[in-house]
Design an enzyme around this catalytic site. Structure first.
Site, PDB file in Angstrom:
ATOM      1  N   ALA A  45       0.968  -1.353   0.088  1.00  0.00           N
ATOM      2  CA  ALA A  45      -0.020   0.021   0.026  1.00  0.00           C
ATOM      3  C   ALA A  45       1.021   1.408   0.170  1.00  0.00           C
ATOM      4  O   ALA A  45       1.676   1.458   0.726  1.00  0.00           O
ATOM      5  CB  ALA A  45      -0.733   0.013   1.128  1.00  0.00           C
ATOM      6  N   GLN A  46       0.576   2.082  -1.047  1.00  0.00           N
ATOM      7  CA  GLN A  46       1.439   3.255  -0.936  1.00  0.00           C
ATOM      8  C   GLN A  46       0.780   4.446  -0.318  1.00  0.00           C
ATOM      9  O   GLN A  46       1.254   5.217   0.266  1.00  0.00           O
ATOM     10  CB  GLN A  46       1.711   3.653  -2.480  1.00  0.00           C
ATOM     11  CG  GLN A  46       2.557   2.530  -3.352  1.00  0.00           C
ATOM     12  CD  GLN A  46       2.604   2.803  -4.708  1.00  0.00           C
ATOM     13  OE1 GLN A  46       1.972   3.703  -5.320  1.00  0.00           O
ATOM     14  NE2 GLN A  46       3.394   2.093  -5.550  1.00  0.00           N
ATOM     15  N   GLU A 113      -6.974  12.220  -2.068  1.00  0.00           N
ATOM     16  CA  GLU A 113      -6.997  11.060  -3.436  1.00  0.00           C
ATOM     17  C   GLU A 113      -8.420  11.211  -3.832  1.00  0.00           C
ATOM     18  O   GLU A 113      -9.264  11.684  -3.491  1.00  0.00           O
ATOM     19  CB  GLU A 113      -6.796   9.497  -2.648  1.00  0.00           C
ATOM     20  CG  GLU A 113      -5.372   9.504  -2.433  1.00  0.00           C
ATOM     21  CD  GLU A 113      -4.885   8.019  -1.843  1.00  0.00           C
ATOM     22  OE1 GLU A 113      -5.717   7.246  -1.534  1.00  0.00           O
ATOM     23  OE2 GLU A 113      -3.908   7.925  -1.493  1.00  0.00           O
ATOM     24  N   ASP A 220      -7.824 -16.463  -1.183  1.00  0.00           N
ATOM     25  CA  ASP A 220      -7.892 -18.010  -0.298  1.00  0.00           C
ATOM     26  C   ASP A 220      -9.029 -17.909   0.734  1.00  0.00           C
ATOM     27  O   ASP A 220      -9.763 -19.095   0.983  1.00  0.00           O
ATOM     28  CB  ASP A 220      -6.379 -18.434   0.432  1.00  0.00           C
ATOM     29  CG  ASP A 220      -5.231 -18.330  -0.650  1.00  0.00           C
ATOM     30  OD1 ASP A 220      -5.343 -18.527  -1.617  1.00  0.00           O
ATOM     31  OD2 ASP A 220      -3.974 -18.258  -0.115  1.00  0.00           O
ATOM     32  N   HIS A 241      -7.458  -0.323 -10.427  1.00  0.00           N
ATOM     33  CA  HIS A 241      -6.793   0.979  -9.933  1.00  0.00           C
ATOM     34  C   HIS A 241      -6.424   1.510 -11.484  1.00  0.00           C
ATOM     35  O   HIS A 241      -5.897   0.971 -12.194  1.00  0.00           O
ATOM     36  CB  HIS A 241      -5.643   0.656  -9.229  1.00  0.00           C
ATOM     37  CG  HIS A 241      -5.014   1.771  -8.457  1.00  0.00           C
ATOM     38  ND1 HIS A 241      -4.490   2.866  -9.424  1.00  0.00           N
ATOM     39  CD2 HIS A 241      -4.787   2.192  -7.238  1.00  0.00           C
ATOM     40  CE1 HIS A 241      -3.923   3.863  -8.712  1.00  0.00           C
ATOM     41  NE2 HIS A 241      -4.449   3.438  -7.163  1.00  0.00           N
ATOM     42  N   ARG A 287     -12.672   5.982  -8.254  1.00  0.00           N
ATOM     43  CA  ARG A 287     -12.118   5.134  -9.086  1.00  0.00           C
ATOM     44  C   ARG A 287     -12.899   4.604 -10.432  1.00  0.00           C
ATOM     45  O   ARG A 287     -12.016   4.213 -11.359  1.00  0.00           O
ATOM     46  CB  ARG A 287     -11.214   4.092  -8.428  1.00  0.00           C
ATOM     47  CG  ARG A 287     -10.007   4.562  -7.696  1.00  0.00           C
ATOM     48  CD  ARG A 287      -9.361   3.422  -7.115  1.00  0.00           C
ATOM     49  NE  ARG A 287      -8.238   4.026  -6.336  1.00  0.00           N
ATOM     50  CZ  ARG A 287      -7.749   3.502  -5.210  1.00  0.00           C
ATOM     51  NH1 ARG A 287      -7.979   2.182  -4.967  1.00  0.00           N
ATOM     52  NH2 ARG A 287      -6.855   4.159  -4.663  1.00  0.00           N
ATOM     53  N   HIS A 348      -7.196  -4.252  -8.736  1.00  0.00           N
ATOM     54  CA  HIS A 348      -6.762  -3.921  -7.434  1.00  0.00           C
ATOM     55  C   HIS A 348      -7.214  -4.285  -6.152  1.00  0.00           C
ATOM     56  O   HIS A 348      -6.575  -4.656  -5.215  1.00  0.00           O
ATOM     57  CB  HIS A 348      -6.677  -2.204  -7.607  1.00  0.00           C
ATOM     58  CG  HIS A 348      -5.992  -1.431  -6.505  1.00  0.00           C
ATOM     59  ND1 HIS A 348      -4.562  -1.447  -6.234  1.00  0.00           N
ATOM     60  CD2 HIS A 348      -6.282  -0.648  -5.420  1.00  0.00           C
ATOM     61  CE1 HIS A 348      -4.359  -0.870  -5.123  1.00  0.00           C
ATOM     62  NE2 HIS A 348      -5.428  -0.294  -4.798  1.00  0.00           N
ATOM     63  N   ARG A 383     -15.094   1.169  -3.620  1.00  0.00           N
ATOM     64  CA  ARG A 383     -14.234   1.564  -2.415  1.00  0.00           C
ATOM     65  C   ARG A 383     -13.906   2.945  -2.485  1.00  0.00           C
ATOM     66  O   ARG A 383     -13.019   3.258  -3.628  1.00  0.00           O
ATOM     67  CB  ARG A 383     -13.221   0.614  -2.279  1.00  0.00           C
ATOM     68  CG  ARG A 383     -12.359   1.018  -0.658  1.00  0.00           C
ATOM     69  CD  ARG A 383     -11.331   0.021  -0.500  1.00  0.00           C
ATOM     70  NE  ARG A 383     -10.074  -0.200  -1.631  1.00  0.00           N
ATOM     71  CZ  ARG A 383      -9.268   0.466  -1.816  1.00  0.00           C
ATOM     72  NH1 ARG A 383      -8.798   1.161  -0.780  1.00  0.00           N
ATOM     73  NH2 ARG A 383      -8.400   0.088  -2.742  1.00  0.00           N
ATOM     74  N   LEU A 389      -7.013   0.278   4.290  1.00  0.00           N
ATOM     75  CA  LEU A 389      -6.329   0.153   5.670  1.00  0.00           C
ATOM     76  C   LEU A 389      -7.025   0.575   6.821  1.00  0.00           C
ATOM     77  O   LEU A 389      -6.901  -0.265   8.017  1.00  0.00           O
ATOM     78  CB  LEU A 389      -4.916   0.772   5.529  1.00  0.00           C
ATOM     79  CG  LEU A 389      -3.934   0.275   4.306  1.00  0.00           C
ATOM     80  CD1 LEU A 389      -2.722   1.131   4.463  1.00  0.00           C
ATOM     81  CD2 LEU A 389      -3.565  -1.332   4.636  1.00  0.00           C
TER      82      LEU A 389
HETATM   83  C1  SIN Z   1      -2.898   4.362  -4.153  1.00  0.00           C
HETATM   84  O1  SIN Z   1      -1.972   4.628  -3.440  1.00  0.00           O
HETATM   85  O2  SIN Z   1      -3.601   4.756  -4.865  1.00  0.00           O
HETATM   86  C2  SIN Z   1      -3.660   2.999  -3.645  1.00  0.00           C
HETATM   87  C3  SIN Z   1      -4.571   3.381  -2.343  1.00  0.00           C
HETATM   88  C4  SIN Z   1      -5.744   2.652  -2.250  1.00  0.00           C
HETATM   89  O3  SIN Z   1      -6.085   1.729  -2.892  1.00  0.00           O
HETATM   90  O4  SIN Z   1      -6.450   2.774  -1.336  1.00  0.00           O
END
Ligand code: SIN
Length: 542
Positions: A45-46, A113, A220, A241, A287, A348, A383, A389
């Protein structure tokens, strides 16, 4: 070989490790993880963790953004729990030693974001997942009563219904007793028994040919839970993504949405920006909108990629804010500071999963699920970025609170020892079949069950996956299991669940776009598709 503990955790991302740290105050913990313990979706996760921490923000704004992104299918009560539970969990991470990026005035440096009306993404540069995972692992390793079983892949859950002829699958009295897991090095199947089992196995991006997920993401948890009669919901909502690096060697390296939060612009190959034509929020639209727009433009023009341009941010700030992405792109020959980079969408995130209540409980006693494998109702049909997270943190905490109570309640007594039975299975001399089937599933899903679907494509996919599942079943029972075969069986199961849910949703909503039903239809379809054993039914959104 039998291993007993009080808590069994399958998976070692944020959902599993935070639960483990807390549960260890109440009993012995075993963590099964199929590769090195640090390999998880969390680690990749970035972007960061969305949570309300600034004066300009409010719970109401975060709730509204989440519901808006979720396309009418979020469970509002769960969203409120998510949002209101966020700040305490962030403070807990900081108390444990996680270092998030801060500004000169010592306040958290909040990113932005897609779909967020405010700056609220708490991050550690562009490697948030790595930073959190590192701290959690240090703490887990320091605990004397947490045993970590690396390179162990869970095969199946052990439930009362599997052992006791009088308890049918899906019975309300069914209870989970642990899991069988294959030690990938010795080839031995071990029996893990526990009072409480938590599935925290992450996502299922490997069901698709192109994915931002690591190799471990083979669904899984969902597959195992489904096989023992857990309820599974909303599998048709797969998030793509919008921006993964387009490069033959990059394996869909993720280019964080945080770049668009800092002003990066999506451009066609002739450098024209195009997102304003699709949504008032432009490049920061949710997204589903951005990925569908990119897909549409690429198909219309026959292009293999679009460009993402962050050059306007300036070299110094780019290197400071996105050091990992900058260096990685450079290693593939692209200088983010000087040129636009080619990007494409890739699978993603799984918005659906194992149905849980707001305490992480599944419909099987003593079986909990948390993180991407769970469907708590917070994501609905799409989402909101960086809510994942947060979901793992908030709902693992709640699962822990409930689990320590459930452990005190009387449970079903195990009637006998449970060794794994290999029957007449022999070593396979045709592993090429496994590789070939893996490839066929992933291509089929990419081509027919991707960003844009149609009835014809979905039915084609169904025919192929049904056939493959039959073949895999035969193979599975005749040959000694390997981790490739376990994962193959799981991705085939998950693919079938996705297709089944996608076929019945006769509308387009959020991440499910069907050319034959291009409109959203709230009157008939504002419902969750739930799969339970061999039945599929719809449940009203509450
Ligand atoms: C992203 O850094 O774009 C991914 C973050 C996420 O999927 O919530």
């Amino acid at each position: 070989m039998e291993i007993k503990s009080d808590f069994l955790i399958i998976g070692s991302g944020m959902a599993g490790l935070t639960f483990a740290l807390k549960a260890a105050d109440y009993g012995d913990v075993a963590i099964i993880t199929k590769k090195d313990i640090a390999e998880s979706n969390t680690n990749c996760a970035q972007g960061g963790i969305a949570a309300v921490t600034s004066e300009e923000d409010s719970y109401e704004f975060h709730v509204r953004d989440t519901l808006e992104a979720g396309g009418g299918l979020c469970k509002e009560e769960a969203v409120r729990i998510l949002v209101e539970g966020g700040p305490a969990r962030i403070r807990e991470l900081m108390d444990w030693g996680v270092k998030f990026s801060i500004k000169e005035n010592q306040e958290l440096d909040l990113g932005k974001e897609g779909g967020h009306s405010k700056r609220r993404i708490i991050h550690a540069g562009d490697i948030t997942g790595q930073e959190v995972e590192k701290v959690l692992l240090q703490r887990v390793r320091a605990r004397g009563n947490i045993a970590i079983y690396e390179h162990h892949i869970a095969i199946d859950l052990i439930t009362r219904a599997k052992l006791d002829r009088c308890t049918p699958l899906g019975d309300p009295e069914d209870v989970c007793l642990g899991a069988y897991a294959l030690d990938r090095y010795s080839g031995i199947v071990k029996t893990f028994l526990a009072d409480i089992t938590l599935l925290a196995t992450g996502g299922s991006g490997k069901v698709y040919l192109y994915t931002s997920n690591p190799d471990i993401a083979t669904g899984d948890g969902v597959a195992m839970a489904y096989r023992v009669g857990a309820r599974i919901a909303n599998m048709e909502f797969i998030q793509f993504h919008p921006t993964c690096l387009y490069h033959p060697a990059a394996k869909s390296f993720l280019i964080s949405e945080a770049l668009r939060g800092e002003g990066a612009v999506l451009r066609l190959q002739d450098s024209t920006p195009f997102m304003e034509r699709y949504h008032p929020m432009g490049c920061l639209a949710p997204r589903d909108v951005v990925s569908q727009a990119i897909d549409n433009e690429m198909k219309k023009r026959g292009d293999d990629f679009v460009y993402l341009d962050i050059t306007a941010l300036g070299e110094e700030r780019i290197k400071e804010r996105f050091p990992n992405i900058y260096e990685t792109c450079l290693s593939y020959g692209y200088n983010l500071a000087k040129e636009p980079i080619p990007v494409v969408p890739a699978a993603h995130y799984l918005c659906g999963g194992i149905v849980t209540d707001s305490y992480g409980r599944t419909n099987i006693k003593r079986l909990y699920a948390s993180g991407e494998t769970a469907c708590t109702g917070v994501h609905g049909a799409n989402r909101l970025a960086s809510n994942s997270l947060l979901e793992a943190l908030v709902f693992s905490h709640r699962a822990f609170l409930r689990a320590i109570e459930e452990r005190k309640e009387p449970s079903w007594e195990l009637p006998r020892l449970l060794e794994w039975n290999i029957g007449n299975a022999v070593d396979s001399d045709e592993n090429v079949v496994v590789t070939h089937n893996w490839d066929e599933i992933r291509r089929t899903m990419w081509n027919y069950v991707g960003i844009v679907r149609s009835n014809k494509r979905l039915n084609r996919a169904k025919t192929r996956i049904d056939l493959l599942q039959k073949e895999i079943k035969e193979y599975y029972w005749n040959f000694i299991i390997t981790s490739d075969l376990i994962e193959l069986r799981n991705i085939a199961t998950v693919a079938a669940l996705i297709i089944r849910s996608a076929i019945v949703r006769e509308e387009s909503r959020g991440l499910h776009y069907n050319l034959d039903y291009p409109q959203r239809d709230d009157q008939h379809w504002r419902k969750n598709a739930v799969i339970y054993l061999d039945k599929l039914y719809f449940e009203a959104v509450c």
